[in-house]
Scaffold this active site. Sequence first.
Site, PDB file in Angstrom:
ATOM      1  N   GLU A 138      -8.961 -29.688 -16.688  1.00  0.00           N
ATOM      2  CA  GLU A 138     -10.229 -29.299 -16.080  1.00  0.00           C
ATOM      3  C   GLU A 138     -11.224 -28.963 -17.184  1.00  0.00           C
ATOM      4  O   GLU A 138     -10.888 -28.168 -18.068  1.00  0.00           O
ATOM      5  CB  GLU A 138     -10.032 -28.087 -15.164  1.00  0.00           C
ATOM      6  CG  GLU A 138     -11.266 -27.731 -14.354  1.00  0.00           C
ATOM      7  CD  GLU A 138     -11.019 -26.607 -13.355  1.00  0.00           C
ATOM      8  OE1 GLU A 138     -11.804 -25.637 -13.387  1.00  0.00           O
ATOM      9  OE2 GLU A 138     -10.052 -26.694 -12.565  1.00  0.00           O
ATOM     10  N   HIS A 154     -14.536 -27.340  -8.955  1.00  0.00           N
ATOM     11  CA  HIS A 154     -14.270 -25.892  -8.951  1.00  0.00           C
ATOM     12  C   HIS A 154     -15.432 -25.162  -8.276  1.00  0.00           C
ATOM     13  O   HIS A 154     -16.021 -24.233  -8.835  1.00  0.00           O
ATOM     14  CB  HIS A 154     -14.076 -25.383 -10.378  1.00  0.00           C
ATOM     15  CG  HIS A 154     -13.163 -24.180 -10.444  1.00  0.00           C
ATOM     16  ND1 HIS A 154     -12.220 -24.021 -11.422  1.00  0.00           N
ATOM     17  CD2 HIS A 154     -13.042 -23.094  -9.644  1.00  0.00           C
ATOM     18  CE1 HIS A 154     -11.565 -22.881 -11.252  1.00  0.00           C
ATOM     19  NE2 HIS A 154     -12.051 -22.301 -10.156  1.00  0.00           N
ATOM     20  N   ASP A 191      -9.974 -28.731  -5.654  1.00  0.00           N
ATOM     21  CA  ASP A 191     -11.133 -28.050  -6.227  1.00  0.00           C
ATOM     22  C   ASP A 191     -10.859 -27.665  -7.670  1.00  0.00           C
ATOM     23  O   ASP A 191     -11.762 -27.275  -8.390  1.00  0.00           O
ATOM     24  CB  ASP A 191     -11.478 -26.798  -5.414  1.00  0.00           C
ATOM     25  CG  ASP A 191     -12.809 -26.189  -5.829  1.00  0.00           C
ATOM     26  OD1 ASP A 191     -13.817 -26.927  -5.883  1.00  0.00           O
ATOM     27  OD2 ASP A 191     -12.849 -24.973  -6.109  1.00  0.00           O
ATOM     28  N   ASN A 198     -16.103 -21.502  -4.646  1.00  0.00           N
ATOM     29  CA  ASN A 198     -16.760 -20.193  -4.757  1.00  0.00           C
ATOM     30  C   ASN A 198     -18.128 -20.426  -5.385  1.00  0.00           C
ATOM     31  O   ASN A 198     -18.289 -20.312  -6.600  1.00  0.00           O
ATOM     32  CB  ASN A 198     -15.926 -19.235  -5.607  1.00  0.00           C
ATOM     33  CG  ASN A 198     -16.537 -17.845  -5.670  1.00  0.00           C
ATOM     34  OD1 ASN A 198     -17.313 -17.454  -4.818  1.00  0.00           O
ATOM     35  ND2 ASN A 198     -16.186 -17.091  -6.699  1.00  0.00           N
ATOM     36  N   ARG A 234      -5.283 -23.092  -9.107  1.00  0.00           N
ATOM     37  CA  ARG A 234      -5.475 -23.534 -10.484  1.00  0.00           C
ATOM     38  C   ARG A 234      -4.800 -24.889 -10.639  1.00  0.00           C
ATOM     39  O   ARG A 234      -3.759 -25.162 -10.030  1.00  0.00           O
ATOM     40  CB  ARG A 234      -4.883 -22.538 -11.492  1.00  0.00           C
ATOM     41  CG  ARG A 234      -5.670 -21.247 -11.656  1.00  0.00           C
ATOM     42  CD  ARG A 234      -7.020 -21.486 -12.313  1.00  0.00           C
ATOM     43  NE  ARG A 234      -7.733 -20.258 -12.621  1.00  0.00           N
ATOM     44  CZ  ARG A 234      -8.602 -19.650 -11.823  1.00  0.00           C
ATOM     45  NH1 ARG A 234      -8.827 -20.164 -10.628  1.00  0.00           N
ATOM     46  NH2 ARG A 234      -9.221 -18.551 -12.194  1.00  0.00           N
ATOM     47  N   GLY A 260      -5.345 -12.506  -0.690  1.00  0.00           N
ATOM     48  CA  GLY A 260      -6.634 -12.325  -0.036  1.00  0.00           C
ATOM     49  C   GLY A 260      -7.238 -13.624   0.452  1.00  0.00           C
ATOM     50  O   GLY A 260      -7.708 -13.730   1.589  1.00  0.00           O
ATOM     51  N   ILE A 261      -7.244 -14.656  -0.422  1.00  0.00           N
ATOM     52  CA  ILE A 261      -7.828 -15.937  -0.046  1.00  0.00           C
ATOM     53  C   ILE A 261      -6.990 -16.601   1.036  1.00  0.00           C
ATOM     54  O   ILE A 261      -7.517 -17.074   2.054  1.00  0.00           O
ATOM     55  CB  ILE A 261      -7.955 -16.853  -1.274  1.00  0.00           C
ATOM     56  CG1 ILE A 261      -8.980 -16.283  -2.259  1.00  0.00           C
ATOM     57  CG2 ILE A 261      -8.351 -18.268  -0.864  1.00  0.00           C
ATOM     58  CD1 ILE A 261      -9.011 -16.996  -3.598  1.00  0.00           C
TER      59      ILE A 261
END
Length: 309
Positions: A251, A270, A246, A273, A222, A141-142
């Site tokens: 992390e 991150h 991102d 979104n 990720r 989708g992305i």
Amino acid sequence: MAPAQTSTPAVHVGPGSSAEVEAAVERGGGRLVPLEEAEVLVVVGGHGELPELPAAVRWVQLPSAGIEAWVDSGRLDRERTWTSATGAYSSAVAEGAVALLLAGVRGIGLAARQSTWRPEDVGPVQSTLRGATIAIVGAGGIGRAMIPAFTGLGASVLAVTRRGHAVEGAERTLPADRVGEVWEAADHVVLAAPATEATRALVGAQQLAALGPQGWLVNIARGSLVDTDALVEALAAGTIAGAALDVTDPEPLPDGHPLWSEPRCIVTPHATNPSQLQSAALAARVEENVRRFAAGEDLLGLVDLDAGY
């Protein structure tokens, strides 16, 4: 696939209840009930907040697109249907990915670090996406949402999907087992694949060397997809033009980590979104999936426990 319903689905929203999501349940044809009366659970909080599920709960809607933390928790069983929010946040994340690649290729990241007017420090690193080939590894989708933006800027897209089926707007599509071909074929690479054992350290020294000194790597998937030590070395040596991240491994990226001071690297926390957009996007997914559940239609974002996403 959800079984046909004979009555309005009984839905519990929580933990971390959201008025916007609750309203979406009702718009989708569901009715809000306490957990002990629910056949559907819509989770708004994190994986650590998932309550013990009554046997009557047949479907659980998760709030995130990536579900590795949920899978690792061991809470996802095979007795009920699980759906993720994959695709719900596609537009926002895709826009962020395009912005990161443009910032790198046009030298904006480097320019933003300057404290004096020195065009000569930025000019030589500037390039363009026009005429470039951009590989999107994980064209779900992305990834698919990025394609019109990239092609609109004059780039062509090489898409990598699980099985290699044609992707609209992509010049070529490769199956995941041929991902090794993209590093020499592409000018720049965007990572949008799920985090699984198969994608762990997908990008290492060999792949970065094949990408070459004009190539940018963008990771909005990720951090585990990239061997961080190999990336640090490649950036310091000029093996690739740069990286825009991102997500990182580890992390959050610790203070003092070499990537923070690496001039060829752009790091965002991150944030492709933005939180202010998440609730509305999740609400839209919940509304549609509750409607589908009530009608006995296929749900969006069905989790494949064997694949891990």
